[in-house]
Design a protein around this motif. Structure first.
Motif: not given
Length: 174
Positions: A15, A18-19
């Motif tokens: 996170r 952003n993955c």
């Protein structure tokens, strides 16, 4: 502090870049098998063909290859997250002979993400063709370049490993 030892901690690491998947997070701890990388292969072929000068030429050729692969191959361990959009690879700083969350930390600067559209194949095979408890994972890019990892089916220090490996084997075992 990043916590590799729990599933939620591992999801949190992804996170941070952003993955983390919305529906799917198949996270496993792996050993990066850089001995099969194109960098090592080009250098060794050059050494065998033309000696030390060939080794340097082989290294120069290998340097021109995919920079993302090169970043991953600089590490011994990595966390892989197979999401609904692609494969996230978080290299891990630290050392040791086994995956030990107490001695490893994520290297956010070397993080790599490949969308499934960038990949031509993902394969999971028994290590050396016979060891069912260890899997060789190969991620092949559309341009033919490959990433190689080895992963145990179970890791005592990563309780989520067995679930992730079972999902991965079920989907990609060849």
């Amino acid at each position: 502090m990043d916590d590799l030892s729990t599933y939620q901690g591992a999801v949190s690491i992804f996170r941070n870049v952003n993955c983390a998947g919305q529906r799917e997070n198949c996270i496993i701890g792996t050993i990066v098998d850089y001995s099969k990388s194109s960098d090592v292969t080009a250098s060794m072929i050059g050494l065998g063909v033309a000696g030390p000068a060939g080794f340097l030429v082989g290294e120069a050729i290998a340097r021109e290859r995919d920079e993302r692969i090169r970043r991953i191959n600089e590490f011994l361990f990595a966390l892989l997250n197979f999401t609904e959009a692609g494969v996230a690879i978080m290299p891990l700083n630290g050392g040791g002979l086994k995956i030990n969350p107490e001695k490893l930390s994520p290297c956010y600067d070397a993080f790599v993400f490949y969308y499934y559209q960038e990949l031509s194949d993902i394969s999971v095979k028994n290590y050396m063709g016979i060891r069912k408890s260890v899997k060789a994972i190969t991620i092949t890019l559309i341009n033919g370049k490959k990433l190689h990892f080895n992963a145990n089916m179970t890791e005592k220090t990563l309780p989520y490993q067995v679930n992730g490996m079972n999902l991965l084997v079920g989907k990609y075992q060849k």
